[in-house]
Design a protein around this motif. Sequence first.
Motif, short mmCIF file in Angstrom:
data_model
loop_
_atom_site.label_atom_id
_atom_site.label_comp_id
_atom_site.label_asym_id
_atom_site.label_seq_id
_atom_site.Cartn_x
_atom_site.Cartn_y
_atom_site.Cartn_z
N GLU A 21 0.83 -1.21 0.00
CA GLU A 21 0.00 0.00 0.00
C GLU A 21 0.86 1.26 0.00
O GLU A 21 0.50 2.25 -0.63
CB GLU A 21 -0.98 -0.03 1.18
N LYS A 38 -5.99 0.71 -0.70
CA LYS A 38 -6.26 -0.63 -0.19
C LYS A 38 -5.75 -1.67 -1.18
O LYS A 38 -5.89 -1.51 -2.38
CB LYS A 38 -7.76 -0.85 0.00
N THR A 39 -5.15 -2.72 -0.63
CA THR A 39 -4.78 -3.89 -1.44
C THR A 39 -5.39 -5.09 -0.73
O THR A 39 -4.83 -5.58 0.26
CB THR A 39 -3.25 -4.04 -1.56
N PRO A 40 -6.56 -5.56 -1.17
CA PRO A 40 -7.23 -6.68 -0.51
C PRO A 40 -6.32 -7.92 -0.45
O PRO A 40 -5.63 -8.24 -1.42
CB PRO A 40 -8.45 -6.95 -1.39
N ASP A 42 -5.44 -11.99 0.11
CA ASP A 42 -5.94 -13.36 -0.05
C ASP A 42 -5.95 -13.97 1.34
O ASP A 42 -4.92 -13.95 2.04
CB ASP A 42 -5.00 -14.12 -0.99
N GLN A 43 -7.09 -14.53 1.76
CA GLN A 43 -7.22 -15.06 3.11
C GLN A 43 -6.25 -16.22 3.36
O GLN A 43 -5.75 -16.38 4.47
CB GLN A 43 -8.66 -15.51 3.37
N HIS A 48 -1.44 -9.73 -1.06
CA HIS A 48 -2.46 -9.06 -1.88
C HIS A 48 -2.74 -9.89 -3.13
O HIS A 48 -1.95 -10.74 -3.53
CB HIS A 48 -2.08 -7.61 -2.20
N ARG A 49 -3.89 -9.64 -3.72
CA ARG A 49 -4.38 -10.45 -4.84
C ARG A 49 -4.07 -9.83 -6.19
O ARG A 49 -4.86 -9.93 -7.13
CB ARG A 49 -5.87 -10.69 -4.67
N GLY A 52 -5.41 -3.47 -6.39
CA GLY A 52 -5.65 -2.57 -5.26
C GLY A 52 -6.59 -1.46 -5.68
O GLY A 52 -7.01 -1.37 -6.85
N GLU A 87 -18.28 -1.49 -4.11
CA GLU A 87 -18.13 -2.78 -3.47
C GLU A 87 -19.50 -3.43 -3.30
O GLU A 87 -20.48 -2.76 -2.97
CB GLU A 87 -17.49 -2.59 -2.08
#
Length: 173
Positions: A21, A38-40, A42-43, A48-49, A52, A87
């Motif tokens: 970020e 934001k950079t979501p 990966d759980q 990050h996926r 962003g 979103e």
Amino acid sequence: MARPVQKTTLYVGGLAEEVNETILHSAFIPFGDIKDVKTPLDQATQKHRSFGFVTFLEKEDAAAAMDNMDNAELYGRVLTVNYALPEKIKGGEQGWAAQPVWADADTWFERQQQEEEMLRVQAENRAEMQKAEELHRKKLADEREGERDEDTEMKDDPMARAEAEVLYQNGSS
């Protein structure tokens, strides 16, 4: 149905694994004041996926950043930069929405009130129509009754009978 785009938030795709970020913020700050980056994650991997979001304070700054950074290179990867879609949040009237389910509450109550008002007005209109139809039927009945009274008066009045016979003879000749 197309969802509205957020003119101050940009989707940035094609991020290299090293980009975080802070680096993303540094790459986009030359175009204007940034509200959020934001950079979501990966759980599973907690990385990050590869994409962003950068939110600017002004939509003109976001447009300038998109124009200049789309297809630009960052850490050896070519970026894809577009306006971000809102979103998705589960709920709302269409199943998935860009707002929470309770955001529909005011419009739902408003529609309920409008529907109740419409039903009330329709009931009033039906009652008025029934009254008008009854008055019309009564008026027609009264007119028919008046014609019968005139016929009865002619039979009782010899002068009226004579006038009617003369009119009849003049009309038939």
